[in-house]
Design a protein around this motif. Structure first.
Motif, PDB file in Angstrom:
ATOM      1  N   GLY A 128      -3.533   3.040  -5.670  1.00  0.00           N
ATOM      2  CA  GLY A 128      -4.892   2.603  -5.947  1.00  0.00           C
ATOM      3  C   GLY A 128      -5.829   2.527  -4.760  1.00  0.00           C
ATOM      4  O   GLY A 128      -6.881   1.900  -4.847  1.00  0.00           O
ATOM      5  N   MET A 129      -5.469   3.166  -3.658  1.00  0.00           N
ATOM      6  CA  MET A 129      -6.375   3.136  -2.512  1.00  0.00           C
ATOM      7  C   MET A 129      -7.617   3.962  -2.853  1.00  0.00           C
ATOM      8  O   MET A 129      -7.506   5.110  -3.276  1.00  0.00           O
ATOM      9  CB  MET A 129      -5.721   3.697  -1.252  1.00  0.00           C
ATOM     10  N   PRO A 130      -8.803   3.380  -2.666  1.00  0.00           N
ATOM     11  CA  PRO A 130     -10.029   4.135  -2.933  1.00  0.00           C
ATOM     12  C   PRO A 130     -10.164   5.328  -1.979  1.00  0.00           C
ATOM     13  O   PRO A 130      -9.685   5.280  -0.841  1.00  0.00           O
ATOM     14  CB  PRO A 130     -11.149   3.118  -2.669  1.00  0.00           C
ATOM     15  N   ILE A 131     -10.830   6.369  -2.422  1.00  0.00           N
ATOM     16  CA  ILE A 131     -10.996   7.578  -1.609  1.00  0.00           C
ATOM     17  C   ILE A 131     -11.705   7.259  -0.295  1.00  0.00           C
ATOM     18  O   ILE A 131     -11.353   7.809   0.744  1.00  0.00           O
ATOM     19  CB  ILE A 131     -11.726   8.684  -2.394  1.00  0.00           C
ATOM     20  N   ARG A 132     -12.666   6.347  -0.324  1.00  0.00           N
ATOM     21  CA  ARG A 132     -13.382   6.025   0.931  1.00  0.00           C
ATOM     22  C   ARG A 132     -12.414   5.491   1.984  1.00  0.00           C
ATOM     23  O   ARG A 132     -12.558   5.777   3.162  1.00  0.00           O
ATOM     24  CB  ARG A 132     -14.548   5.083   0.680  1.00  0.00           C
ATOM     25  N   ARG A 176       0.683  -5.492  -3.359  1.00  0.00           N
ATOM     26  CA  ARG A 176       1.596  -6.588  -3.722  1.00  0.00           C
ATOM     27  C   ARG A 176       0.940  -7.533  -4.734  1.00  0.00           C
ATOM     28  O   ARG A 176       1.585  -7.978  -5.676  1.00  0.00           O
ATOM     29  CB  ARG A 176       2.022  -7.353  -2.467  1.00  0.00           C
ATOM     30  N   THR A 177      -0.323  -7.846  -4.522  1.00  0.00           N
ATOM     31  CA  THR A 177      -1.047  -8.704  -5.467  1.00  0.00           C
ATOM     32  C   THR A 177      -1.104  -8.042  -6.834  1.00  0.00           C
ATOM     33  O   THR A 177      -0.854  -8.680  -7.859  1.00  0.00           O
ATOM     34  CB  THR A 177      -2.466  -8.996  -4.939  1.00  0.00           C
ATOM     35  N   HIS A 178      -1.415  -6.765  -6.836  1.00  0.00           N
ATOM     36  CA  HIS A 178      -1.492  -6.026  -8.100  1.00  0.00           C
ATOM     37  C   HIS A 178      -0.128  -5.980  -8.788  1.00  0.00           C
ATOM     38  O   HIS A 178      -0.043  -6.128 -10.012  1.00  0.00           O
ATOM     39  CB  HIS A 178      -2.023  -4.608  -7.840  1.00  0.00           C
ATOM     40  N   LEU A 179       0.928  -5.789  -8.003  1.00  0.00           N
ATOM     41  CA  LEU A 179       2.289  -5.784  -8.574  1.00  0.00           C
ATOM     42  C   LEU A 179       2.621  -7.130  -9.215  1.00  0.00           C
ATOM     43  O   LEU A 179       3.223  -7.172 -10.293  1.00  0.00           O
ATOM     44  CB  LEU A 179       3.328  -5.467  -7.494  1.00  0.00           C
ATOM     45  N   ALA A 180       2.238  -8.220  -8.572  1.00  0.00           N
ATOM     46  CA  ALA A 180       2.485  -9.550  -9.136  1.00  0.00           C
ATOM     47  C   ALA A 180       1.738  -9.711 -10.459  1.00  0.00           C
ATOM     48  O   ALA A 180       2.283 -10.255 -11.428  1.00  0.00           O
ATOM     49  CB  ALA A 180       2.069 -10.630  -8.142  1.00  0.00           C
ATOM     50  N   GLU A 181       0.498  -9.213 -10.506  1.00  0.00           N
ATOM     51  CA  GLU A 181      -0.272  -9.273 -11.749  1.00  0.00           C
ATOM     52  C   GLU A 181       0.383  -8.428 -12.828  1.00  0.00           C
ATOM     53  O   GLU A 181       0.463  -8.834 -13.988  1.00  0.00           O
ATOM     54  CB  GLU A 181      -1.704  -8.799 -11.505  1.00  0.00           C
ATOM     55  N   LEU A 188       3.711  -7.858 -17.663  1.00  0.00           N
ATOM     56  CA  LEU A 188       4.926  -7.326 -18.263  1.00  0.00           C
ATOM     57  C   LEU A 188       5.729  -8.441 -18.924  1.00  0.00           C
ATOM     58  O   LEU A 188       6.252  -8.270 -20.031  1.00  0.00           O
ATOM     59  CB  LEU A 188       5.767  -6.607 -17.204  1.00  0.00           C
ATOM     60  N   LEU A 189       5.803  -9.588 -18.281  1.00  0.00           N
ATOM     61  CA  LEU A 189       6.501 -10.730 -18.855  1.00  0.00           C
ATOM     62  C   LEU A 189       5.832 -11.165 -20.160  1.00  0.00           C
ATOM     63  O   LEU A 189       6.504 -11.464 -21.147  1.00  0.00           O
ATOM     64  CB  LEU A 189       6.540 -11.884 -17.852  1.00  0.00           C
TER      65      LEU A 189
END
Length: 142
Positions: free
Chosen positions: A57-61, A92-97, A102-103
């Motif tokens: 998810g890294m933005p192109i900029r 990591r924040t996005h993965l936690a979300e 998922l839970l």
């Protein structure tokens, strides 16, 4: 390697490769005698890394900023590391979300699995109710 082979080996379209080159994500390719792009095989490693950045998810900029720093050489390693560390924290924040979501999905799906069992238990033919003949009901006080 020609752009067609690079496209095949990298999984990107020739159009995307040209676009990445035009905006500065890929270095300009050398040209052969007939002015066709001629890529070194080492570009595949860079393209794979760009794909990882895009997947996370890294933005192109920011990818462009990283590419520009990379192009400037070894003196930018600290800046590149910092940029990647900041991005890693966002991932990591996005993965936690995503884990929390998922839970929630798993819990909801498990609830529906329980519903199937309840439906089996409660959808059995209910016992017949007998109605009282008309006129035999007692009136209730209101």
């Amino acid at each position: 390697m020609k752009i067609g082979e690079l496209a095949r080996r990298s999984g990107l379209s020739a159009h995307t490769i040209r676009y990445y080159e035009r905006i500065g994500l890929l270095p300009y390719a050398d040209r052969d005698q007939s002015s066709q792009r001629d890529y070194d095989a080492s570009i595949l490693i860079w393209i794979e890394f760009l794909g990882r950045l895009r997947t996370t998810g890294m933005p192109i900029r920011e990818m462009l900023r990283y590419a520009a720093l990379r192009e400037r050489g070894v003196s930018t390693e600290a800046e590149r590391r910092e940029l990647l560390e900041q991005h890693r924290e966002r991932v990591r924040t996005h993965l936690a979300e995503l884990q929390a979501s998922l839970l929630a999905l798993d819990t909801k799906i498990a609830g529906y699995a329980g519903l199937e069992q309840r439906m089996k238990d409660y959808d059995a033919t209910p016992p017949q109710r007998r109605r009282k003949p008309a006129g035999t009901r007692t009136a209730r006080a209101r």
